[in-house]
Design a protein around this motif. Structure first.
Motif: not given
Length: 328
Positions: A159-166
């Motif tokens: 269901f995620a809209l994006d997956g980004g690093e932090e």
């Protein structure tokens, strides 16, 4: 000195100490938590306990990492006793990316809520000794089941809209028998979030943080360097698709580490004896802020010289979970 937890050649857990460019097994202890418990019981620092126990055979830590035998530096037998949390808007550059996301929601003559909170941190995030500073933004990521070992996959839910690093620095803690937090060390971390969801409305921040995270491979024992530099990059196949330096440490932060710790551990529910805390200190550099979109199979890589080996994790996407609510 750095410490790591690994699975050894006999498929058993082992503790590794790296000092003066050499990694060796710590004799007679297999987990970071056991070593910490011994240090607390004897009232001695970790270095002294290791020196008393002595070290064994050398370990090729880089090879173990490649073979995915390196674990998170601090964990618990029961993941429910691990709290994964963090603080945001803590770095001198961290508000810029967040403000870009929220600026469209506010008038040009008015500060966004993010910038208001960032400004409070600039003015009161580093209090004088004995004083209480302003509290930071705080977020919850989950219990220990959300933590992914170095080299493991960061799974973005269906269901995620994006997956980004932090890319962040992480504090690792154990609560002692007197209900007091004890910081064991620091490690590299990837707080991995859904920045597109957060951009829709900053009140979705809590949802955007409910994603897996990774920590390690090594825990730095001692004080965090005041001016800490590193590189965050994204590898796509054999190419570097995105890369940027990041800065952390108190010289590059609007909050003191002690202030972030004080505001997290002021809550009694976070001071249960034997619990482990993995607390992220915030990020200043995000590929999302540069308009970059990570894709399936991309590898997030975070490195900083004081922490030894880099933290790498591959981005994957999960399948929809079948959730069926039942009532009685």
């Amino acid at each position: 000195m750095r410490l790591s937890q690994i699975v050894d050649d006999n498929d058993k857990r082992a503790l590794v100490v790296t000092a003066r460019g050499e990694s060796r097994l710590v004799k007679g202890v297999r987990t970071m938590r056991d070593l910490a418990a011994e240090a607390l019981a004897e009232g001695q620092p970790l270095r002294k306990i290791i020196a008393d126990r002595g070290v064994g055979k050398p370990v090729d830590l880089a090879a173990a990492l490649k073979q995915k035998r390196v674990l998170i530096p601090l964990d618990h037998d029961d993941p429910a006793h691990v709290h994964v949390t963090g603080a945001g808007l803590t770095h001198l550059g961290s508000a810029e990316g967040r403000d870009q996301m929220h600026r469209a929601l506010a008038s040009a003559t008015q500060l966004t809520d993010s910038m208001k909170l960032f400004k409070l941190g600039l003015e009161g995030g580093k209090p004088a000794p004995g004083q209480v500073g302003v509290q930071p933004e705080w977020f919850y990521k989950g219990d220990g089941s959300t933590l992914v070992a170095p080299g493991g996959d960061l799974v973005s839910p269906s269901f995620a809209l994006d997956g980004g690093e932090e890319p962040e620095i992480v504090g690792l803690y154990l609560i002692d028998d007197d209900r007091q937090p004890v910081r064991l060390g620091f490690a590299l971390g990837n707080a991995f979030s859904d920045h597109v969801m957060e951009r829709q409305n900053y009140l979705y921040l809590a949802h955007s943080k409910l994603r897996p995270a990774s920590v390690g491979p090594e825990m730095l024992v001692g004080d965090l360097p005041a001016d800490l530099r590193g590189i965050s990059r994204i590898r796509r196949g054999k190419e570097i698709a995105w890369e940027k330096p990041f800065a952390s440490g108190e010289s590059n932060m609007s909050h003191a580490i002690a202030n972030l710790e004080a505001h997290h551990f002021k809550y009694a529910q976070f001071r249960q004896p034997g619990d482990v805390h993995v607390h992220f200190f915030g990020a200043a550099t995000l590929s999302f802020a540069d308009g970059f979109k990570a894709e399936k199979g991309d590898v997030f890589e975070i490195e900083s010289e004081p922490f030894g080996l880099p933290l790498r994790n591959r981005l994957t996407f999960g399948k929809p979970d079948k959730v069926k609510l039942r009532a009685r």
